[in-house]
Scaffold this motif. Structure first.
Motif, mmCIF file in Angstrom:
data_model
loop_
_atom_site.group_PDB
_atom_site.id
_atom_site.type_symbol
_atom_site.label_atom_id
_atom_site.label_comp_id
_atom_site.label_asym_id
_atom_site.label_seq_id
_atom_site.Cartn_x
_atom_site.Cartn_y
_atom_site.Cartn_z
ATOM 1 N N THR A 196 0.810 -1.214 0.000
ATOM 2 C CA THR A 196 0.000 0.000 0.000
ATOM 3 C C THR A 196 0.845 1.266 0.000
ATOM 4 N N GLN A 197 2.168 1.100 0.187
ATOM 5 C CA GLN A 197 3.032 2.274 0.199
ATOM 6 C C GLN A 197 3.538 2.518 -1.218
ATOM 7 N N ALA A 198 3.033 3.562 -1.863
ATOM 8 C CA ALA A 198 3.505 3.890 -3.206
ATOM 9 C C ALA A 198 4.856 4.577 -3.116
ATOM 10 N N ALA A 199 5.756 4.190 -3.997
ATOM 11 C CA ALA A 199 7.081 4.801 -4.002
ATOM 12 C C ALA A 199 6.958 6.269 -4.400
ATOM 13 N N PRO A 200 7.572 7.175 -3.645
ATOM 14 C CA PRO A 200 7.482 8.600 -3.979
ATOM 15 C C PRO A 200 8.111 8.888 -5.335
ATOM 16 N N THR A 201 7.508 9.785 -6.077
ATOM 17 C CA THR A 201 8.059 10.197 -7.356
ATOM 18 C C THR A 201 9.207 11.167 -7.128
ATOM 19 N N PHE A 202 10.298 10.926 -7.841
ATOM 20 C CA PHE A 202 11.471 11.805 -7.673
ATOM 21 C C PHE A 202 11.150 13.170 -8.267
ATOM 22 N N THR A 203 11.345 14.214 -7.465
ATOM 23 C CA THR A 203 10.979 15.567 -7.871
ATOM 24 C C THR A 203 12.198 16.483 -7.901
ATOM 25 N N VAL A 204 11.986 17.668 -8.446
ATOM 26 C CA VAL A 204 13.052 18.683 -8.466
ATOM 27 C C VAL A 204 13.427 19.073 -7.037
ATOM 28 N N ASP A 205 12.428 19.141 -6.155
ATOM 29 C CA ASP A 205 12.707 19.481 -4.751
ATOM 30 C C ASP A 205 13.711 18.489 -4.144
ATOM 31 N N MET A 206 13.473 17.202 -4.414
ATOM 32 C CA MET A 206 14.381 16.181 -3.880
ATOM 33 C C MET A 206 15.769 16.325 -4.477
ATOM 34 N N PHE A 207 15.833 16.622 -5.769
ATOM 35 C CA PHE A 207 17.120 16.784 -6.442
ATOM 36 C C PHE A 207 17.923 17.916 -5.796
ATOM 37 N N VAL A 208 17.256 19.031 -5.511
ATOM 38 C CA VAL A 208 17.928 20.187 -4.893
ATOM 39 C C VAL A 208 18.419 19.833 -3.492
ATOM 40 N N VAL A 209 17.559 19.191 -2.694
ATOM 41 C CA VAL A 209 17.940 18.858 -1.315
ATOM 42 C C VAL A 209 19.058 17.825 -1.301
ATOM 43 N N LEU A 210 18.983 16.812 -2.175
ATOM 44 C CA LEU A 210 20.055 15.824 -2.243
ATOM 45 C C LEU A 210 21.377 16.463 -2.674
ATOM 46 N N GLY A 211 21.310 17.416 -3.593
ATOM 47 C CA GLY A 211 22.520 18.132 -4.000
ATOM 48 C C GLY A 211 23.113 18.913 -2.837
ATOM 49 N N LEU A 212 22.219 19.529 -2.044
ATOM 50 C CA LEU A 212 22.679 20.281 -0.879
ATOM 51 C C LEU A 212 23.325 19.340 0.146
ATOM 52 N N ILE A 213 22.694 18.178 0.365
ATOM 53 C CA ILE A 213 23.251 17.201 1.307
ATOM 54 C C ILE A 213 24.622 16.729 0.834
ATOM 55 N N ALA A 214 24.756 16.475 -0.475
ATOM 56 C CA ALA A 214 26.042 16.021 -1.014
ATOM 57 C C ALA A 214 27.131 17.073 -0.793
ATOM 58 N N ALA A 215 26.763 18.341 -1.019
ATOM 59 C CA ALA A 215 27.728 19.421 -0.820
ATOM 60 C C ALA A 215 28.144 19.532 0.644
ATOM 61 N N VAL A 216 27.160 19.411 1.533
ATOM 62 C CA VAL A 216 27.447 19.501 2.973
ATOM 63 C C VAL A 216 28.349 18.358 3.409
ATOM 64 N N LEU A 217 28.045 17.128 2.961
ATOM 65 C CA LEU A 217 28.877 15.980 3.322
ATOM 66 C C LEU A 217 30.298 16.149 2.801
ATOM 67 N N GLY A 218 30.423 16.663 1.576
ATOM 68 C CA GLY A 218 31.750 16.898 1.012
ATOM 69 C C GLY A 218 32.563 17.875 1.841
ATOM 70 N N LEU A 219 31.912 18.946 2.290
ATOM 71 C CA LEU A 219 32.606 19.942 3.121
ATOM 72 C C LEU A 219 32.945 19.380 4.498
ATOM 73 N N PHE A 220 32.042 18.570 5.057
ATOM 74 C CA PHE A 220 32.317 17.955 6.359
ATOM 75 C C PHE A 220 33.539 17.037 6.276
ATOM 76 N N ILE A 221 33.574 16.211 5.241
ATOM 77 C CA ILE A 221 34.657 15.233 5.126
ATOM 78 C C ILE A 221 35.983 15.901 4.811
#
Length: 615
Positions: A11-36
């Motif tokens: 009953t759990q439909a997989a969420p559709t990948f959106t532009v919002d997710m793309f932006v947030v994932l890009g931000l997370i990747a940048a933050v992780l890169g700076l942390f490391i």
């Protein structure tokens, strides 16, 4: 188990990948890169993250008001208060008094001494933030090692590990638990109570103790050989030489500062003797006179150049220098080890750019970093968190270092100006803070803030010490990353990532999925902040639990405990970095001792969660 989960999964439909997710994932990747990479300090990265989340509001769903709400978060305010309360306890010297008594009781037995130190570290970290606990125990352990001809390497890493595990005894033992409680309250409406996970924390701590007592200490090499004398421990004698200023020397008439600026050589004047009187560095305003006897810190090539060009006469006798050669009673000069913590404002600077000798009335003779000793051009080496500096310093300078919360002073003399008369008051205030929160008379934030007022009113902490007691890098880290957690939830990124994880493990029982989240979190926290791990992993863990029909609170606990056990690297947790230099450890030493314990705790923690709360 799997059949009972199938209806939920279907009953759990997989969420559709959106532009919002793309932006947030890009931000997370940048933050992780700076942390490391640590190109910029992690607290500055966190502030930049907060700004980015607000500027990207159309995609993150986090506006200015929510973006800065991290500064008013219950977690941030509570962590700030706990730093000050811990300072009140530290100022009484209670831990040192306890440690000295335990050491006397355990005299002559390695296992007694070792067991007493890790026991003290683990139990006290449950009620005092584990960072100041380790800061107070490092001098105690090093001095014990010197008196008993034991390598400090054998003691310091186990103390750090024990404090990490002990921090999970109560809500206030570590900032990670306080932050996780805040996130759990926001997502599940279930904050942690004071002793919510004490039973599990006790199981984890006892498991860790057994490992450290039976296996752990055998896996730690003696990186620093047992020595009583700091000159032997730092092997500094080869870089020390005594010379005499001759009448023909071009140095005569110049001040030390003028001469060193003109020479531009890697040399320090550690001591000057004239007419039977000794003068210690810094000596900037002293003029050279014929007959001055100088103790120099430099390498052999530079020494020969100075002798030839500056008409200096080397001492005829060869000498092995000892710690007592640096002691000058007039100003209480002595050798000491100073550890820089990661939040020290000197990190990233060089001794030259900050004029260290003049600013602190102390001269750096060598630096121990990552198990290596640095002697050449030490004034041009950018300082790093965890560096151990061998300094010749006056008594007043050592007191100044001791007052600074971002330094740890290690010296043979353990006497310090503690407010022992305030001990009953400080303990009573801490007991009241914990008691009121545990009985739910008032929230932990309110009782902790009230504790600050009581600490200042009773003189346990002075008003000018309140701000110095706070690790502001942690406060800005929390405030800056909380909006990123909100962006993950509102953009659907947490749900998307959780669905991806559960799709991979659809055939896995809930207990195995819990284990996976624990392992992933414990690996992530090795390279980024433990608080950042909580912010990133808890939203995904909650979503994964809800998708699979598991208990979300159990998954929150798994992430919280996983984030608090950074046992594989010296950079994953502040206390590991604190013992890195004094223990002379190499990076791989943490993997050698920490990996078996990390895996053992994964099974114990997840099994404990299943037994107590279910999954």
């Amino acid at each position: 188990m799997l059949l009972s989960r199938l209806p939920i999964l279907l009953t759990q439909a997989a969420p559709t990948f959106t532009v919002d997710m793309f932006v947030v994932l890009g931000l997370i990747a940048a933050v992780l890169g700076l942390f490391i990479s640590e190109i910029v300090p992690i607290d500055i990265t966190a502030l930049g993250t907060m700004v980015a989340v607000i500027l990207l509001e159309p995609w993150t769903g986090v506006g200015p008001a929510d973006g800065v709400s991290g500064f008013a978060s219950t977690a941030t305010v509570t962590v700030l208060a706990m730093f000050i309360l811990s300072e009140g306890i530290r100022r009484t010297g209670v831990l040192r008094r306890l440690g000295n008594r335990i050491v006397e009781w355990a005299k002559g037995s390695f296992y007694k001494q070792y067991g007493a130190l890790i026991g003290l570290s683990g139990t006290t970290a449950g009620v005092i933030n584990n960072t100041p606990v380790v800061a107070m125990m490092i001098p105690m352990a090093v001095n014990l090692a010197r008196r008993t001809k034991l390598s400090p390497s054998k003691l310091l890493m186990p103390i750090s590990f024990a404090s990490m595990l002990g921090g999970m005894l109560t809500l206030i033992g570590t900032s990670t638990s306080i932050l996780a409680s805040d996130v759990s309250a926001r997502l599940l409406g279930h904050p942690f109570s004071m002793f919510e996970f004490t039973a599990l924390g006790a199981i984890v701590l006892v498991t860790g103790w057994i490992y450290l007592l039976t296996v752990g200490h055998r896996l730690v090499p003696e990186r620093i050989k047992p020595q009583e004398d700091l000159t032997e421990e730092f092997e500094i004698s080869g870089y020390l030489s005594e010379v005499v200023v001759t009448e023909e020397s071009p140095l005569v008439g110049y001040t030390v500062r003028q001469a060193l600026e003109q020479l531009e050589l890697d040399v320090d004047i550690v001591r000057m003797e004239r007419d039977g009187k000794a003068f210690a560095a810094p000596l900037g305003s002293k003029q050279f006179r014929p007959g001055d006897e100088l103790l120099l810190r430099t390498n052999r090539d530079t020494l020969m150049q100075l002798i030839r060009t500056q008409k200096l006469e080397p001492e005829a006798r060869t000498k092995t220098f000892r710690e007592k050669d640096f002691e000058i009673e007039r100003k209480g000069e002595a050798l000491a080890e100073i550890v820089l913590l990661s939040d020290n404002p000197l990190v990233g600077e060089t001794l030259r750019t900050i004029t260290f000798a003049q600013r602190f009335d102390a001269l750096v003779l060598a630096i121990r970093r990552k198990g290596e000793l640095l002697y050449d051009n030490v004034d041009q080496v950018p300082l790093q968190g965890g560096d151990t500096l061998l300094v010749q310093a006056s008594g007043q300078a050592l007191k100044q270092f001791e007052r600074g919360r971002s330094f740890v002073v290690i010296q043979a003399d353990e006497e310090a100006s503690f407010r022992t008369e305030k001990l009953p008051l400080a303990l009573g205030i801490i007991g009241l803070v914990v008691g009121l929160a545990a009985l739910e008379v008032v929230p932990i934030m309110v009782s902790a803030l009230g504790g600050i007022v009581a600490m200042v009113a009773t003189g346990c902490v002075r008003p000018n010490e309140v701000y110095e007691a706070v690790d502001w890098s942690v406060i800005f880290l929390l405030a800056g990353l909380i909006p990123l957690g909100m962006a993950m939830e509102r953009s659907g990124t947490a749900a998307y990532l959780a669905t991806a994880i559960t799709d991979i493990g659809t055939s896995l029982p809930a207990l195995v999925l819990l284990f996976v989240f624990y392992i992933v979190t414990s690996l992530v926290t090795q390279v980024i902040s433990n608080n950042a791990s909580v912010i990133l992993m808890i939203p995904m863990a909650v979503e994964a639990a809800q998708i699979t029909g598991a208990d979300p609170f159990s998954f929150v606990l798994a992430v919280t405990f996983g984030a608090s056990c950074a046992l594989l690297t010296p950079i994953g947790y502040q206390t590991n970095l604190m013992v890195y230099g004094p223990g002379g450890y190499r990076f791989t030493d943490f993997v050698r001792m920490g990996a078996p314990l990390q895996l053992l705790l994964a099974f114990v923690t997840c099994g404990g969660i299943w037994a107590i709360w279910g999954v």
